[in-house]
Write a protein that holds these residues in place. Structure first.
Motif, PDB file in Angstrom:
ATOM      1  N   PRO A   1       0.824  -1.214   0.000  1.00  0.00           N
ATOM      2  CA  PRO A   1       0.000   0.000   0.000  1.00  0.00           C
ATOM      3  C   PRO A   1       0.856   1.262   0.000  1.00  0.00           C
ATOM      4  N   THR A   2       0.392   2.270  -0.712  1.00  0.00           N
ATOM      5  CA  THR A   2       1.088   3.554  -0.722  1.00  0.00           C
ATOM      6  C   THR A   2       0.801   4.288   0.586  1.00  0.00           C
ATOM      7  N   GLU A   3       1.519   5.368   0.772  1.00  0.00           N
ATOM      8  CA  GLU A   3       1.289   6.255   1.926  1.00  0.00           C
ATOM      9  C   GLU A   3      -0.196   6.620   2.039  1.00  0.00           C
TER      10      GLU A   3
ATOM     11  N   ARG B   1      -2.421   3.659   2.965  1.00  0.00           N
ATOM     12  CA  ARG B   1      -2.289   3.234   4.371  1.00  0.00           C
ATOM     13  C   ARG B   1      -3.120   4.088   5.311  1.00  0.00           C
ATOM     14  N   GLN B   2      -3.485   5.278   4.865  1.00  0.00           N
ATOM     15  CA  GLN B   2      -4.272   6.157   5.734  1.00  0.00           C
ATOM     16  C   GLN B   2      -5.768   5.814   5.701  1.00  0.00           C
TER      17      GLN B   2
ATOM     18  N   LEU C   1      -9.900  -1.834   2.647  1.00  0.00           N
ATOM     19  CA  LEU C   1     -10.757  -2.034   1.469  1.00  0.00           C
ATOM     20  C   LEU C   1     -10.891  -0.784   0.601  1.00  0.00           C
ATOM     21  N   TRP C   2     -10.384   0.329   1.075  1.00  0.00           N
ATOM     22  CA  TRP C   2     -10.552   1.597   0.362  1.00  0.00           C
ATOM     23  C   TRP C   2     -10.010   1.540  -1.064  1.00  0.00           C
ATOM     24  N   ARG C   3      -8.764   1.079  -1.171  1.00  0.00           N
ATOM     25  CA  ARG C   3      -8.145   1.080  -2.511  1.00  0.00           C
ATOM     26  C   ARG C   3      -8.810   0.070  -3.433  1.00  0.00           C
ATOM     27  N   VAL C   4      -9.392  -0.954  -2.832  1.00  0.00           N
ATOM     28  CA  VAL C   4     -10.074  -1.982  -3.620  1.00  0.00           C
ATOM     29  C   VAL C   4     -11.390  -1.422  -4.172  1.00  0.00           C
TER      30      VAL C   4
END
Lengths: 284, 284
Positions: free
Chosen positions: B106-108, B111-112, B116-119
């Motif tokens: 995960p990018t910076e 990670r914040q 599941l956010w990036r998905v």
């Protein structure tokens, strides 16, 4: 043989800083190919395989810090073959390394930002090949013809596009801007074919016919955009597109010429090969 | 003939609600194919062409309001062939209709947010085929093996994944979750091949060897994930993946079976065909 006889970039590039008269280009012509359809289709397939090899090198170089990437911009009237080009040319590439974006009418969110906002978010990352099916040029094409923005705003967009594209090329983006040029007669034939085939009805909208009445206005808007937004590092290519097999050949060979010029290289190993081999074989 | 003898979904689906013992599956087996490599490669190509036809229907239906889409999730140890599957199976599809995302560390920014956010931001839109090269499962795989989060946090992720996937299937997403199962010996062979070929060095990292020491921990983490995150509407498929030609055949036929079950249809014309034809021909 239908191998190219000269650099397709030279052959298809529109004059930078000169006038563009679209009526002066034969949309059925096939500059650069000597053979007919079947030989040309075979040549495109050969080019596609070479493209895939170069794409892998570009991607591999990107994993080692090479920031270079390619952005193919496809513009043209309805039915000019933007989608077909993606299918038949980009289809040769590894889909993992392609970032494809089709730009339709801006969404609510997109309208709340500058016209370049959605484009900036869709750019290829280092090592990727980006493909725009329509692009920021719509904002000086349909926007001009349909007066979707004040004239002064539209006038300002040409140099904002030039600034934007300059920032891209400065940052390692190779721009390949293709105008797929068809005749109004060919468009009629293609629209009629969509009406004739139930599996093509979904591609048709009666609004496409309304737009045909604006053909001269669109051609004029294209001429202005092609004239004002050509730079030595970001020229426009005019692809005669009445013959689909020529269109695919031309875009494939333009991409190929640009990738060959980039000449991306597989990175050198930055680790100890012998040590890794020994560890894998359980020798240490 | 290597045509499938039975539904690949039945053949490859892991038991829902049962135990999974990965050591009990032969990674070199080829369930469902009768012929050898060349016949199977030919069968995969035939499946690829049928996939492309179904993909176009799915896309066309999506333009008329059908919200259905497909999400292929590829998981497996390093070198198991996730990237190769995209190249050789997804390569048959029209790239315009594919939304491919590879998930790395995960990018910076990522990670914040919740795992599941990036998905969620990478999901296919209606009519599209999404492909995840790695996925939210990394957050219960590497995260578990390397203790990247507290045990209680990781334990909570299994049911959050189940809730999330349930919301997807309720919203018209057909999930096709494939675990590409290779043996440690096959991984060693593939890593050695990467060392032997200068054009493959970029794919190699000495850290890949470190991870081999954690093989049993990864297998255990996979077993837990495959057991806890299987649902009737979102089961896991286990693909024996030591043979690349079988892996491609299996994923292609799994996709094909799901798309055939969806049976997407070209939408009916919502306009007057005869009137449009007359207008195009200038008869009114």
């Amino acid at each position: 043989m239908t191998e190219r006889t000269q650099d397709p970039r030279e052959l298809l590039r529109l004059p930078v800083g000169g006038r563009t008269d679209l009526a002066g280009y034969d949309t059925r012509s096939t500059p650069g190919v000597l053979g007919g359809k079947s030989a040309t289709v075979a040549a495109t397939a050969r080019a596609g395989k070479r493209l895939a090899g170069l794409q892998e090198r570009l991607w591999a170089a990107g994993t080692a810090g090479d920031r270079r990437r390619v952005l193919l911009v496809l513009q043209g009237m309805d039915t000019s073959g933007k989608g077909g080009t993606v299918k038949h040319v980009i289809g040769w590439l590894n889909p993992s390394g392609c970032r494809i974006r089709a730009f339709g009418a801006p969404t609510e969110e997109e309208r709340q930002h500058d016209f370049l906002w959605r484009v900036r978010r869709s750019l290829p990352r280092p090592g990727e090949i980006g493909i725009f099916d329509r692009s920021h040029y719509e904002d000086v094409l349909i926007a001009r013809v349909r007066r979707l923005a004040p004239a002064a705003e539209i006038d300002s967009r040409y140099w904002r596009i030039n600034d934007f594209e300059r920032s891209l090329t400065d940052d390692g983006v190779t721009l390949v801007k293709c105008f797929l040029h068809i005749s109004p007669d060919e468009q009629r034939r293609r629209l009629l074919r969509r009406l004739d085939r139930p599996d093509k009805h979904w591609k048709f909208s009666p609004g496409d016919i309304d737009d045909r009445a604006r053909w001269p206005a669109y051609q004029k808007a294209y001429e202005i955009a092609l004239e004002r937004c050509s730079a030595p590092a970001a020229p426009w290519y005019l692809i005669p597109a009445d013959r689909k097999w020529y269109r695919d050949w031309a875009v494939a060979h333009l991409l190929l010429a640009h990738l060959e010029a980039l000449d991306p290289r597989y990175p050198e190993a930055d680790f100890d090969l012998a040590e890794s081999r020994a560890r894998l074989l359980g020798r240490r």
